[in-house]
Design an enzyme around this catalytic site. Structure first.
Site, mmCIF file in Angstrom:
data_model
loop_
_atom_site.group_PDB
_atom_site.id
_atom_site.type_symbol
_atom_site.label_atom_id
_atom_site.label_comp_id
_atom_site.label_asym_id
_atom_site.label_seq_id
_atom_site.Cartn_x
_atom_site.Cartn_y
_atom_site.Cartn_z
ATOM 1 N N TYR A 1 -0.241 -7.756 8.730
ATOM 2 C CA TYR A 1 0.159 -9.021 8.083
ATOM 3 C C TYR A 1 1.121 -8.814 6.926
ATOM 4 O O TYR A 1 1.567 -9.774 6.324
ATOM 5 C CB TYR A 1 -1.061 -9.831 7.633
ATOM 6 C CG TYR A 1 -2.049 -9.116 6.740
ATOM 7 C CD1 TYR A 1 -1.769 -8.884 5.402
ATOM 8 C CD2 TYR A 1 -3.276 -8.688 7.243
ATOM 9 C CE1 TYR A 1 -2.674 -8.234 4.588
ATOM 10 C CE2 TYR A 1 -4.200 -8.036 6.434
ATOM 11 C CZ TYR A 1 -3.894 -7.815 5.111
ATOM 12 O OH TYR A 1 -4.785 -7.163 4.302
ATOM 13 N N LYS A 2 1.442 -7.556 6.600
ATOM 14 C CA LYS A 2 2.424 -7.307 5.538
ATOM 15 C C LYS A 2 3.815 -7.205 6.177
ATOM 16 O O LYS A 2 4.373 -8.213 6.584
ATOM 17 C CB LYS A 2 2.029 -6.064 4.753
ATOM 18 C CG LYS A 2 0.746 -6.309 3.927
ATOM 19 C CD LYS A 2 0.189 -5.068 3.257
ATOM 20 C CE LYS A 2 -1.087 -5.414 2.482
ATOM 21 N NZ LYS A 2 -1.894 -4.240 2.141
ATOM 22 N N ASP B 1 -3.589 5.769 5.508
ATOM 23 C CA ASP B 1 -3.535 4.314 5.497
ATOM 24 C C ASP B 1 -2.057 3.916 5.441
ATOM 25 O O ASP B 1 -1.339 4.321 4.519
ATOM 26 C CB ASP B 1 -4.309 3.807 4.269
ATOM 27 C CG ASP B 1 -4.323 2.293 4.156
ATOM 28 O OD1 ASP B 1 -3.370 1.655 4.638
ATOM 29 O OD2 ASP B 1 -5.270 1.759 3.563
ATOM 30 N N ARG C 1 5.517 -7.349 -8.746
ATOM 31 C CA ARG C 1 6.010 -6.677 -7.535
ATOM 32 C C ARG C 1 7.031 -7.569 -6.820
ATOM 33 O O ARG C 1 6.834 -8.775 -6.684
ATOM 34 C CB ARG C 1 4.867 -6.390 -6.566
ATOM 35 C CG ARG C 1 3.817 -5.450 -7.099
ATOM 36 C CD ARG C 1 2.860 -5.009 -5.971
ATOM 37 N NE ARG C 1 2.267 -6.144 -5.276
ATOM 38 C CZ ARG C 1 1.436 -6.022 -4.244
ATOM 39 N NH1 ARG C 1 1.141 -4.820 -3.767
ATOM 40 N NH2 ARG C 1 0.911 -7.088 -3.658
ATOM 41 N N PHE D 1 -5.129 1.126 -3.478
ATOM 42 C CA PHE D 1 -5.680 -0.218 -3.314
ATOM 43 C C PHE D 1 -7.194 -0.092 -3.171
ATOM 44 O O PHE D 1 -7.685 0.635 -2.312
ATOM 45 C CB PHE D 1 -5.061 -0.871 -2.081
ATOM 46 C CG PHE D 1 -5.439 -2.315 -1.927
ATOM 47 C CD1 PHE D 1 -4.886 -3.281 -2.760
ATOM 48 C CD2 PHE D 1 -6.336 -2.711 -0.964
ATOM 49 C CE1 PHE D 1 -5.232 -4.608 -2.619
ATOM 50 C CE2 PHE D 1 -6.684 -4.045 -0.824
ATOM 51 C CZ PHE D 1 -6.132 -4.996 -1.649
HETATM 52 C C1 LIG Z 1 -3.319 -4.448 2.047
HETATM 53 C C2 LIG Z 1 -4.161 -3.230 2.018
HETATM 54 C C3 LIG Z 1 -5.448 -3.239 2.573
HETATM 55 C C4 LIG Z 1 -6.003 -4.494 3.164
HETATM 56 O O1 LIG Z 1 -7.285 -4.375 3.679
HETATM 57 P P1 LIG Z 1 -7.925 -5.610 4.463
HETATM 58 O O2 LIG Z 1 -9.177 -5.106 5.012
HETATM 59 O O3 LIG Z 1 -6.927 -6.020 5.512
HETATM 60 O O4 LIG Z 1 -8.108 -6.722 3.491
HETATM 61 C C5 LIG Z 1 -6.168 -2.054 2.554
HETATM 62 N N1 LIG Z 1 -5.656 -0.934 2.023
HETATM 63 C C6 LIG Z 1 -4.427 -0.900 1.463
HETATM 64 C C7 LIG Z 1 -3.896 0.369 0.890
HETATM 65 C C8 LIG Z 1 -3.649 -2.056 1.439
HETATM 66 O O5 LIG Z 1 -2.446 -2.045 0.871
#
Ligand SMILES: *Cc1c(COP(=O)(O)O)cnc(C)c1O
Length: 420
Positions: A230-231, A205, A379, A134
């Site tokens: 939040y996921k 992460d 997804r 991501f």
């Molecule tokens: C969802 C996600 C994020 C989200 O980052 P935010 O700072 O909360 O927007 C970061 N890294 C990964 C791998 C994710 O899946």
């Protein structure tokens, strides 16, 4: 809905209903406030609202904020929330009390954590990352090393190249356990051990793994980690993330965003910074309290369901979806973009389809909500606490109908939205 005439009995709707009847997590479905007529397969992006979160949010706003005003920092325990909720998250990810703090967003947290790791390896310049991760993770580390200005470089490596990318120049490996797109799971124990054997630190992460799969940070001897609530933890839009630092690093770790919440004595109002002992030094400033209290309910639900049971159900839901798509839409152009082996993937399954975008929009218009990641990936998330097996059956039934009727060809589904 389209009727499925040629399905084997194991893939009938009756079979799905039987799985629901035997589901030990069935009672959790009622804990979530989902709209009528919606099948929500996007909890990997934004989890739905637990009813208890809505109640707690209202109570916190009306009583603690409206009536308690500034006294609520003490009386309602607001000041301690990052630690208290952090400790509850710790229980979900194989960390000890005092090793996790809830704060800010993932991107900010990753900045602090990677900076802390690099500061502990001052003689090394290389950071290993999975380029297809991501992108915010890449962007954050690119910004950080630009600011440091000490010649750090990112060595991008894809899944099977990571082992070969770790050598004596590496300061840290910064990896996401479950890939946001393909859903593949990286070997946290193995890669962490390999990184440490080469003298590097391991930063993980957990965005797509916290609440979705069993995580054993200390069992894997992880150095630092970040994650989001939040996921799969259903904490609410933009709910704060968390940071983990192994106890062995806490006395020596330092981070660049030094603010008063990370000070050893914030209310002494000293002129100069002095880091708080322990995980507290990873905080910066005032926290979004309403978002924090809203997130507690989802974390508590995950803890009471139990990660092992949740994972087992999520795997079963995903496998049912996969089998139904294969049986009903095997020649409709859906190509599995996740590992075929369920144990090798996280909580969602990705399919590539050349018309993935309009198909997903048409599906959403019929109440089945998944999402789309450019250029062609659809997804589908199998969050176990609020989905029923019958929902999975119905979702594939709607998908089959969208394909068979050609609904997706309607021009209204071609226009690309700002958020996909
Ligand atoms: C969802 C996600 C994020 C989200 O980052 P935010 O700072 O909360 O927007 C970061 N890294 C990964 C791998 C994710 O899946």
């Amino acid at each position: 809905m389209a009727t499925a005439v040629h399905l084997p009995a194991t893939l009938s709707r009756e079979a799905a209903l039987a799985l629901d009847a035997a589901d030990p997590l069935a009672d959790f479905v009622g804990a979530f406030a989902l709209p009528e007529g919606v099948i929500y397969l996007n909890g990997n992006s934004l989890g739905p609202s637990p009813q208890a979160a809505l109640d707690r949010l209202e109570q916190s706003a009306r009583e603690e904020w409206s009536r308690g005003l500034v006294t609520s920092w003490n009386k309602a325990g607001w000041f301690q929330l990052p630690y208290q909720i952090g400790d509850r998250i710790a229980g979900l990810i194989g960390a000890a009390p005092g090793e996790v703090v809830m704060t800010d967003g993932v991107s900010l947290n990753l900045y602090r954590m990677v900076a802390a790791a690099l500061a502990l390896r001052p003689d090394r310049r290389v950071i290993v990352m999975e380029g297809s991760n991501f992108p915010t993770d890449n962007y954050v580390v690119q910004g950080l090393i630009g600011t440091l200005g000490r010649g750090h470089e990112i060595r991008f490596a894809e899944k099977d190249e990571i082992a070969g990318a770790i050598d004596a120049d590496v300061a840290a490996v910064v990896l996401t356990q479950v890939h946001y797109k393909s859903s593949h799971i990286l070997d946290m124990a193995g890669i962490t051990a390999q990184a440490q054997a080469a003298g590097a630190l391991a930063v993980w992460d957990l965005c797509h793994s916290a609440g979705a799969i069993p995580i054993d940070l200390n069992g894997c001897n992880v150095d630092f980690a970040v994650g989001c609530t939040y996921k799969y933890l259903n904490g609410g839009p933009g709910s704060p993330g968390f940071q983990f630092a192994a106890t062995r690093h806490q006395a020596t770790m330092a981070q660049p965003l030094t603010g008063w919440w990370g000070h050893a004595a914030p209310f002494a109002f000293d002129r100069d910074y002095a880091a708080a002992p322990g995980i507290g030094r990873m905080l910066t400033g005032t926290q979004p309290i309403l978002s924090m209290v809203a997130a507690e309910a989802g974390i508590d639900l995950a803890a009471s369901a139990g990660i092992a049971r949740a994972r087992a159900k999520s795997l079963a839901l995903g496998s049912l979806f996969q089998d139904l798509v294969q049986a009903r839409l095997g020649d409709a152009g859906f190509a599995l973009a996740s590992p075929a082996d369920a144990d090798a993937r996280g909580g969602h399954i990705a399919f590539d389809h050349p018309q993935g975008y309009p198909i997903m929009k048409a599906l959403i218009s019929r109440g089945v909500i998944g999402d789309f990641r450019a250029p062609t990936t659809m997804r589908f998330g199998f969050s176990p606490l609020y989905l029923r097996f019958a929902d999975i059956w119905d979702a594939v039934d709607v998908l089959a109908d969208v394909i068979e009727t050609g609904l997706w060809r309607d021009p209204q589904f071609a226009a690309v939205d700002a958020v996909t």
